[in-house]
Each structure stands twice: as C-alpha cells, then as structure tokens.
Design a protein around this motif. Sequence first.
Motif, mmCIF file in Angstrom:
data_model
loop_
_atom_site.group_PDB
_atom_site.id
_atom_site.type_symbol
_atom_site.label_atom_id
_atom_site.label_comp_id
_atom_site.label_asym_id
_atom_site.label_seq_id
_atom_site.Cartn_x
_atom_site.Cartn_y
_atom_site.Cartn_z
ATOM 1 N N GLY A 99 49.207 13.842 35.049
ATOM 2 C CA GLY A 99 49.150 14.310 33.669
ATOM 3 C C GLY A 99 50.518 14.498 33.057
ATOM 4 N N CYS A 100 51.500 14.831 33.891
ATOM 5 C CA CYS A 100 52.866 15.022 33.400
ATOM 6 C C CYS A 100 53.544 13.705 33.009
ATOM 7 C CB CYS A 100 53.697 15.738 34.462
ATOM 8 S SG CYS A 100 53.481 17.549 34.442
ATOM 9 N N GLN A 101 52.924 12.586 33.354
ATOM 10 C CA GLN A 101 53.473 11.312 32.905
ATOM 11 C C GLN A 101 53.420 11.197 31.387
ATOM 12 O OE1 GLN A 101 51.449 8.124 34.936
ATOM 13 N NE2 GLN A 101 51.753 9.046 36.955
ATOM 14 N N VAL A 306 46.355 8.053 31.894
ATOM 15 C CA VAL A 306 46.751 8.142 33.299
ATOM 16 C C VAL A 306 45.499 7.980 34.157
ATOM 17 C CG1 VAL A 306 48.680 9.651 32.735
ATOM 18 C CG2 VAL A 306 46.502 10.666 33.405
ATOM 19 N N PRO A 307 45.656 7.520 35.426
ATOM 20 C CA PRO A 307 44.482 7.339 36.288
ATOM 21 C C PRO A 307 43.761 8.656 36.549
ATOM 22 C CG PRO A 307 46.389 6.177 37.179
ATOM 23 C CD PRO A 307 46.887 7.036 36.062
ATOM 24 N N LEU A 308 42.447 8.594 36.522
ATOM 25 C CA LEU A 308 41.635 9.773 36.790
ATOM 26 C C LEU A 308 41.559 10.032 38.291
ATOM 27 C CD1 LEU A 308 38.680 9.120 34.317
ATOM 28 C CD2 LEU A 308 40.767 10.438 33.920
ATOM 29 N N GLY A 324 46.065 16.637 29.143
ATOM 30 C CA GLY A 324 47.171 16.981 30.021
ATOM 31 C C GLY A 324 47.220 18.451 30.372
ATOM 32 N N THR A 325 46.301 19.249 29.825
ATOM 33 C CA THR A 325 46.282 20.689 30.092
ATOM 34 C C THR A 325 45.598 20.993 31.421
ATOM 35 O OG1 THR A 325 46.164 21.170 27.720
ATOM 36 C CG2 THR A 325 45.510 22.934 29.231
ATOM 37 N N GLN A 347 42.021 15.164 31.201
ATOM 38 C CA GLN A 347 42.629 13.831 31.138
ATOM 39 C C GLN A 347 41.725 12.775 30.509
ATOM 40 O OE1 GLN A 347 43.685 13.526 35.357
ATOM 41 N NE2 GLN A 347 45.777 14.160 34.896
ATOM 42 N N ASP A 348 40.583 13.217 29.967
ATOM 43 C CA ASP A 348 39.667 12.244 29.391
ATOM 44 C C ASP A 348 38.859 12.922 28.293
ATOM 45 O OD1 ASP A 348 38.585 9.748 29.086
ATOM 46 O OD2 ASP A 348 37.434 9.754 30.950
ATOM 47 N N THR A 349 38.127 12.128 27.525
ATOM 48 C CA THR A 349 37.246 12.646 26.485
ATOM 49 C C THR A 349 35.917 11.912 26.563
ATOM 50 O OG1 THR A 349 38.054 11.021 24.869
ATOM 51 C CG2 THR A 349 39.169 13.152 24.923
#
Length: 392
Positions: A99-101, A306-308, A324-325, A347-349
């Motif tokens: 996520g920090c990417q 980013v990859p899950l 990213g949270t 990381q997704d919706t």
Amino acid sequence: MVHQMMKTKISSAPRASRARSSMAWWARGMVAVILGSLAACSSPPLQSPSPTPGSPASTPVPAAPSARSAQRWVAADWRDLPGWGSDDLLAAWPALLAGCQRPAPGWAEFCARAALQSPADPMEAAVLLMKHLRPWRLAADTGETTGLLTGYFEPQLAARRSRQGTFQWALHALPADPALRRTPRRDIDANPRFAALELAYVDDPFGLLQLQIQGSGRLAVRDAAGVERITRVAYAGHNDQPFQSVVRALLDRGEISDATPRTLAAWASRNPTRINDALAVNPRVVYFREEPLPDANIGPRGAQGVPLTPGRSVAVDRSVIALGTPLWLDSTEPLSTTPMRRLVMAQDTGSAIVGAVRADLFWGWGEEAALNASRTKQALRLWALLPQGVTP
C-alpha cells in the motif's frame, strides 16, 4: 491478492495452538507496557525526499473533519481495539508495504519509516504502528458502529482461444466506442462488432458471470497442442447498465435451491436453451483486459493499483476511507463465532461496498478461497489507523 493462503496440516495444530497461546499472553501483558513506554521514547521525524509537484506526498494534509465525517470518525485509544496484540502483524506487513507504493496524502513519512525499519517480530511491528499511528473508530452517519463484512476471491476458469465444443461463452475487451460499450448483455452476441473483441471462451456460463461479479480472475487456456497456460484477466470497465442478480431470480422462481456452482451447473445442463434468457436478467457486462501472470502467487491489482494480498486486503467505500489506509478489523471467521481480528489494508473498491463500516475481504484464489468468500457475511467493526497529526 502477496501472502499466499495455505491449508493447515493436522500435525501442525499443537504448534499453532502454542503460538496462539503465546500471542494471547503477549496481548494481555505487553500492550499496556508499550502504551506506557511511548511517552518516554520518541524518535525524530524522518526526513523524506522533497516531493515532486503533483505527487501524493505533496498533497496537503486533509483538514479537520466536517460535521458529516466527524460522525464517522471518532478518535480512539489502542486499548479500544478488540484483540489488538493477538494478530501476527508480520503477516500483514507485505500488504502494508504494498500500500505504501502509492501512499495516501499524509502517509509519505510513515511509509518511508516502515520501509527502513522492517520489524523483526510482531511486537516490534506493533511498537512501530503504535508510536506513529493513531486509531480512529469508524461509524455510520447514524452513529452505528456495527456494519457488514463480506468476502470475494479470484475465480479460475478453463478457457479456449476459439469457440469450440462446450466453450461457447465469450469474454470481451472494452470497446473503444462509448455507444458500443453500453450494449446490454442480451444484444452483445447478435452484434458482429463484438467478434473482434472476444478474448477467450469458457465452458461455464455461471462461472463467467461470477468472474464478472468478482471483477478479475484467471484463465487456464489450453492451446491446440494441448499445452495449458494460466493468464489473468483484469477489470477494464462495464457497459453502464444496472446490475441485477441472475441467481436471485432463479432462487425466487424456485428453479434452484441454492447458489452453489454444482447446483447452477446442473440447472444449465437441464436447461441449455434457457441459459441466455437467464443471463439476460442481468444487463450489466464487465469487460476485461488480459495480463501476463509471471508469478501465480501474486494477486490481482486492486483499485489502489497494488497487488491484493489474501486475507489482508479489503475493498472499502473510498468516499469514506482513503485507499492505502490500514484498518483494524473486528469480525468472526466464516460460519463461526471464532473472532477474526486482524490488520488489513484498504486497497480495493466495489459497487456494493457502501458506507463507513463496510468491507469486502479478499480471500485469494482457488477452491478454499471461493468457499471462504461465499461464506463470509458477518457483523463488522472497523478502526482506521492514521499517522499522528493527520485527521480524517
């Protein structure tokens, strides 16, 4: 979807039991010690490189909560997090670094520190999080703190490059023409312009429907020489039509007793001429793009880009929670009262993921992931972890 889920062998149960017992002891005794020590130890701010214009790091920190958001975000204490200290935070660290990417605004300093200070054990990871982050309890606008957790996974279907035998159901690429893109499902096969957009053909119409609902998946493509290659198809868009549940319609009419793949396959076998009409109940079509799959242990990319990570990535309502949270999840295991409390990453919706206390947990790929995803529908409480000084 980087941490791979593995089946637990029976012989490993005593070791796992001892690990859980040790971790529970740590949770009871060490969290208070760490909290007490935070006031006595501090580290100077980490100097990160000057951000380039337009980069996430150069974005101003969000302002104080509005009246609306304040109802959703309530400052909390680490002691408020149920089971904090019981999770193997090292297992969540790859998802956090992923996520920090693409960090959210205000996260650049913490992400730089996390990359440089790789924790050696769960306690060190907890100290790092507790020193530099602050928990916020999430609540609905009504003040309700209990919401819903569901699950999703990455399906895998057998496929062919040409229409043959039972492989009659096509996956399509996204049309460049906006008008063509909006074509309802019922009219796609009759439109010759879609022939050039067919990526592959599968032999399971309900599997294809599941692939479209999940938004991404894997194809096991067998070529003319009989060689099978696994490739990934990722979400590329949809046709802007409303979603209607095909399975719910069959259940409501009493044509199937449950929504398992076996039951749906049996219905399709009995009713081959009715499959198109059944699928047409849902006018929405999802389009795909094909991607190489150099490493089968790496999950698809979520909305954050980013990859899950299986068991550690969740889909959220991005209008409430920034992608990213890190989140602390308090729920139960599927079909169980056993607590499931862990650190996950937003990381997704998803179109069905709406509200502050709502999350969709990515379980991975394969039969076990599919089973877990189908069984996940539990009560949920959430806490967001934000850097010190950053407000929602």
